[in-house]
Design a protein around this motif. Structure first.
Motif, PDB file in Angstrom:
ATOM      1  N   ARG A  13       0.895  -1.195  -0.139  1.00 56.45           N
ATOM      2  CA  ARG A  13      -0.018  -0.003  -0.151  1.00 56.45           C
ATOM      3  C   ARG A  13       0.885   1.093  -0.006  1.00 56.45           C
ATOM      4  O   ARG A  13       1.112   1.937   0.960  1.00 56.45           O
ATOM      5  CB  ARG A  13      -0.927   0.076   1.293  1.00 56.45           C
ATOM      6  CG  ARG A  13      -1.936  -1.182   1.201  1.00 56.45           C
ATOM      7  CD  ARG A  13      -2.596  -1.240   2.477  1.00 56.45           C
ATOM      8  NE  ARG A  13      -3.456  -0.148   2.733  1.00 56.45           N
ATOM      9  CZ  ARG A  13      -4.277   0.175   3.926  1.00 56.45           C
ATOM     10  NH1 ARG A  13      -4.168  -0.849   4.866  1.00 56.45           N
ATOM     11  NH2 ARG A  13      -5.076   1.139   4.048  1.00 56.45           N
ATOM     12  N   TYR A  15       0.804   4.557  -0.469  1.00 55.54           N
ATOM     13  CA  TYR A  15       0.567   5.838  -0.056  1.00 55.54           C
ATOM     14  C   TYR A  15       0.482   5.553   1.541  1.00 55.54           C
ATOM     15  O   TYR A  15       0.874   6.454   2.322  1.00 55.54           O
ATOM     16  CB  TYR A  15      -0.656   6.508  -0.418  1.00 55.54           C
ATOM     17  CG  TYR A  15      -0.447   6.949  -1.829  1.00 55.54           C
ATOM     18  CD1 TYR A  15       0.236   8.585  -2.166  1.00 55.54           C
ATOM     19  CD2 TYR A  15      -0.747   6.538  -3.013  1.00 55.54           C
ATOM     20  CE1 TYR A  15       0.265   8.858  -3.186  1.00 55.54           C
ATOM     21  CE2 TYR A  15      -0.495   7.160  -4.182  1.00 55.54           C
ATOM     22  CZ  TYR A  15       0.221   8.188  -4.341  1.00 55.54           C
ATOM     23  OH  TYR A  15       0.460   8.901  -5.480  1.00 55.54           O
ATOM     24  N   THR A  49      -8.371   6.500  -1.097  1.00 52.98           N
ATOM     25  CA  THR A  49      -8.010   7.913  -1.500  1.00 52.98           C
ATOM     26  C   THR A  49      -6.590   8.071  -1.180  1.00 52.98           C
ATOM     27  O   THR A  49      -6.076   7.543  -0.177  1.00 52.98           O
ATOM     28  CB  THR A  49      -8.950   9.149  -1.235  1.00 52.98           C
ATOM     29  OG1 THR A  49      -8.851   9.138   0.093  1.00 52.98           O
ATOM     30  CG2 THR A  49     -10.254   8.628  -1.641  1.00 52.98           C
ATOM     31  N   ILE A  50      -5.904   8.995  -1.867  1.00 51.33           N
ATOM     32  CA  ILE A  50      -4.399   9.427  -1.473  1.00 51.33           C
ATOM     33  C   ILE A  50      -4.596  10.072  -0.086  1.00 51.33           C
ATOM     34  O   ILE A  50      -3.711   9.516   0.625  1.00 51.33           O
ATOM     35  CB  ILE A  50      -3.816  10.146  -2.318  1.00 51.33           C
ATOM     36  CG1 ILE A  50      -3.531   9.569  -3.798  1.00 51.33           C
ATOM     37  CG2 ILE A  50      -2.484  10.809  -1.729  1.00 51.33           C
ATOM     38  CD1 ILE A  50      -2.824  10.472  -4.692  1.00 51.33           C
ATOM     39  N   GLU A  51      -5.315  10.799   0.183  1.00 46.48           N
ATOM     40  CA  GLU A  51      -5.309  11.487   1.537  1.00 46.48           C
ATOM     41  C   GLU A  51      -5.930  10.523   2.460  1.00 46.48           C
ATOM     42  O   GLU A  51      -4.953  10.573   3.493  1.00 46.48           O
ATOM     43  CB  GLU A  51      -6.683  12.512   1.533  1.00 46.48           C
ATOM     44  CG  GLU A  51      -6.596  13.809   0.633  1.00 46.48           C
ATOM     45  CD  GLU A  51      -7.546  14.672   0.726  1.00 46.48           C
ATOM     46  OE1 GLU A  51      -8.539  14.309   1.365  1.00 46.48           O
ATOM     47  OE2 GLU A  51      -7.524  15.552   0.141  1.00 46.48           O
ATOM     48  N   GLU A  53      -5.239   7.157   2.793  1.00 49.33           N
ATOM     49  CA  GLU A  53      -4.065   6.212   2.759  1.00 49.33           C
ATOM     50  C   GLU A  53      -3.123   6.986   3.429  1.00 49.33           C
ATOM     51  O   GLU A  53      -2.400   6.362   4.618  1.00 49.33           O
ATOM     52  CB  GLU A  53      -3.614   5.744   1.403  1.00 49.33           C
ATOM     53  CG  GLU A  53      -4.618   4.674   0.909  1.00 49.33           C
ATOM     54  CD  GLU A  53      -4.442   3.344   1.619  1.00 49.33           C
ATOM     55  OE1 GLU A  53      -3.620   2.520   1.229  1.00 49.33           O
ATOM     56  OE2 GLU A  53      -5.330   3.251   2.627  1.00 49.33           O
ATOM     57  N   LEU A  54      -2.640   8.192   3.041  1.00 51.33           N
ATOM     58  CA  LEU A  54      -1.631   8.864   3.917  1.00 51.33           C
ATOM     59  C   LEU A  54      -1.836   9.141   5.429  1.00 51.33           C
ATOM     60  O   LEU A  54      -1.229   9.018   6.141  1.00 51.33           O
ATOM     61  CB  LEU A  54      -1.196  10.234   3.215  1.00 51.33           C
ATOM     62  CG  LEU A  54      -0.551  10.293   1.912  1.00 51.33           C
ATOM     63  CD1 LEU A  54      -0.852  11.613   1.153  1.00 51.33           C
ATOM     64  CD2 LEU A  54       0.875  10.020   1.909  1.00 51.33           C
ATOM     65  N   ILE A 131       4.597   6.290  -5.804  1.00 48.04           N
ATOM     66  CA  ILE A 131       3.569   7.648  -5.563  1.00 48.04           C
ATOM     67  C   ILE A 131       4.036   8.713  -6.340  1.00 48.04           C
ATOM     68  O   ILE A 131       5.185   8.707  -6.942  1.00 48.04           O
ATOM     69  CB  ILE A 131       3.726   7.906  -3.934  1.00 48.04           C
ATOM     70  CG1 ILE A 131       5.239   8.325  -3.511  1.00 48.04           C
ATOM     71  CG2 ILE A 131       3.376   6.522  -3.330  1.00 48.04           C
ATOM     72  CD1 ILE A 131       5.379   9.776  -3.288  1.00 48.04           C
ATOM     73  N   ASP A 132       2.733   9.817  -6.030  1.00 42.28           N
ATOM     74  CA  ASP A 132       3.201  10.810  -6.995  1.00 42.28           C
ATOM     75  C   ASP A 132       3.308  12.024  -5.968  1.00 42.28           C
ATOM     76  O   ASP A 132       2.867  12.368  -5.062  1.00 42.28           O
ATOM     77  CB  ASP A 132       1.894  11.281  -7.740  1.00 42.28           C
ATOM     78  CG  ASP A 132       2.062  12.515  -8.329  1.00 42.28           C
ATOM     79  OD1 ASP A 132       2.712  13.808  -7.902  1.00 42.28           O
ATOM     80  OD2 ASP A 132       1.208  12.611  -9.261  1.00 42.28           O
ATOM     81  N   GLN A 135       1.079  15.038  -5.523  1.00 48.77           N
ATOM     82  CA  GLN A 135      -0.090  14.826  -5.141  1.00 48.77           C
ATOM     83  C   GLN A 135      -0.045  14.492  -3.512  1.00 48.77           C
ATOM     84  O   GLN A 135      -0.835  14.576  -2.758  1.00 48.77           O
ATOM     85  CB  GLN A 135      -0.980  13.348  -5.697  1.00 48.77           C
ATOM     86  CG  GLN A 135      -1.383  13.833  -7.217  1.00 48.77           C
ATOM     87  CD  GLN A 135      -2.112  14.956  -7.200  1.00 48.77           C
ATOM     88  OE1 GLN A 135      -3.033  15.164  -6.590  1.00 48.77           O
ATOM     89  NE2 GLN A 135      -1.969  16.091  -8.103  1.00 48.77           N
ATOM     90  N   THR A 136       1.134  13.678  -3.252  1.00 48.71           N
ATOM     91  CA  THR A 136       1.364  13.539  -1.669  1.00 48.71           C
ATOM     92  C   THR A 136       1.490  14.995  -1.066  1.00 48.71           C
ATOM     93  O   THR A 136       1.126  15.321  -0.081  1.00 48.71           O
ATOM     94  CB  THR A 136       2.612  12.565  -1.612  1.00 48.71           C
ATOM     95  OG1 THR A 136       2.532  11.548  -2.229  1.00 48.71           O
ATOM     96  CG2 THR A 136       3.041  12.325  -0.269  1.00 48.71           C
ATOM     97  N   ALA A 139      -2.020  16.700  -0.577  1.00 52.49           N
ATOM     98  CA  ALA A 139      -2.803  15.947   0.589  1.00 52.49           C
ATOM     99  C   ALA A 139      -2.065  16.205   1.860  1.00 52.49           C
ATOM    100  O   ALA A 139      -3.078  16.487   2.704  1.00 52.49           O
ATOM    101  CB  ALA A 139      -2.781  14.421   0.250  1.00 52.49           C
TER     102      ALA A 139
END
Length: 217
Positions: A13, A15, A49-51, A53-54, A131-132, A135-136, A139
């Protein structure tokens, strides 16, 4: 705990795994951009979503640190390491041996885990490359106490430099450790530190289950 110890369970996973690194990474990137649980918790969810998961990874890090730094194993081993450093700095009462005992215990934990899980460090960095960074950063800025524009560059550098691999060699670990010392404006550590790292590695390996009790890790 440290980067690899926090993230090694979540290489599937990316992110989430990066989220487990963010509290420590942000302390390097921009110390004013803190990740507090009260700011992170609203973003934690089961949504892919990225948010989310982070945020879940960040919470995992904060939860892990809470129990890890309270274990008898960490208290005893970090004290042992502090004593070893005090033997090096016999005539320097200003040496931060408590700080050194704490941080070196965490670095050596990563070393032992990397050694005992062949190939997993490759999966760890492969996940980082998925990962991007932009975008990281976007977020993460929704959860920090202050926005930063430096994270995306650090994420790319973290993956490219792959400094965790240096932990497998005591001499290279000393170089990385002295980078930390420079960052926190403390004197560089002498070459005698290599013997402390070698001894400490054996201690951490022997007491790994005391540092990472099965009921938590």
């Amino acid at each position: 705990m440290n980067y690899f110890a926090h993230g090694m369970r979540f290489v599937d996973r990316p992110y989430y795994m990066v989220g487990t690194a963010l509290p420590d990474l942000m302390a390097v990137v921009d110390r004013r951009a803190r990740l507090r649980i009260k700011n992170v918790a609203p973003f934690v969810s089961e949504e892919p979503t990225i948010e989310a998961e982070l945020a879940s990874g960040i919470k995992q890090h904060l939860d892990d640190d809470h129990w890890f730094h309270s274990t008898q194993g960490f208290l005893e081993i970090s004290t042992d390491m502090s004593i070893l450093f005090r033997q090096i700095f016999t005539h320097d009462e200003s040496a931060r041996v408590g700080f050194l005992g704490h941080i070196v215990t965490e670095l050596l934990l990563d070393r032992v885990l990397i050694e005992q899980n062949p190939g997993l460090i490759d999966e760890y960095y492969a996940a980082f490359s998925e990962i991007d960074p932009l975008q990281t950063e976007i977020a993460t800025n929704k959860m920090t106490t202050k926005e930063t524009d430096k994270l995306k560059l650090w994420l790319a550098q973290f993956s490219k430099e792959a400094f965790l691999r240096d932990y497998l060699d005591s001499q290279r670990m000393l170089v990385r450790l002295n980078q930390v010392m420079n960052r926190v404006k403390l004197q560089p550590l002498p070459v005698e530190t290599i013997s402390v790292l070698n001894t400490g590695r054996k201690i951490v390996e022997k007491r790994l289950n005391d540092l990472l009790p099965p009921e938590h890790f």
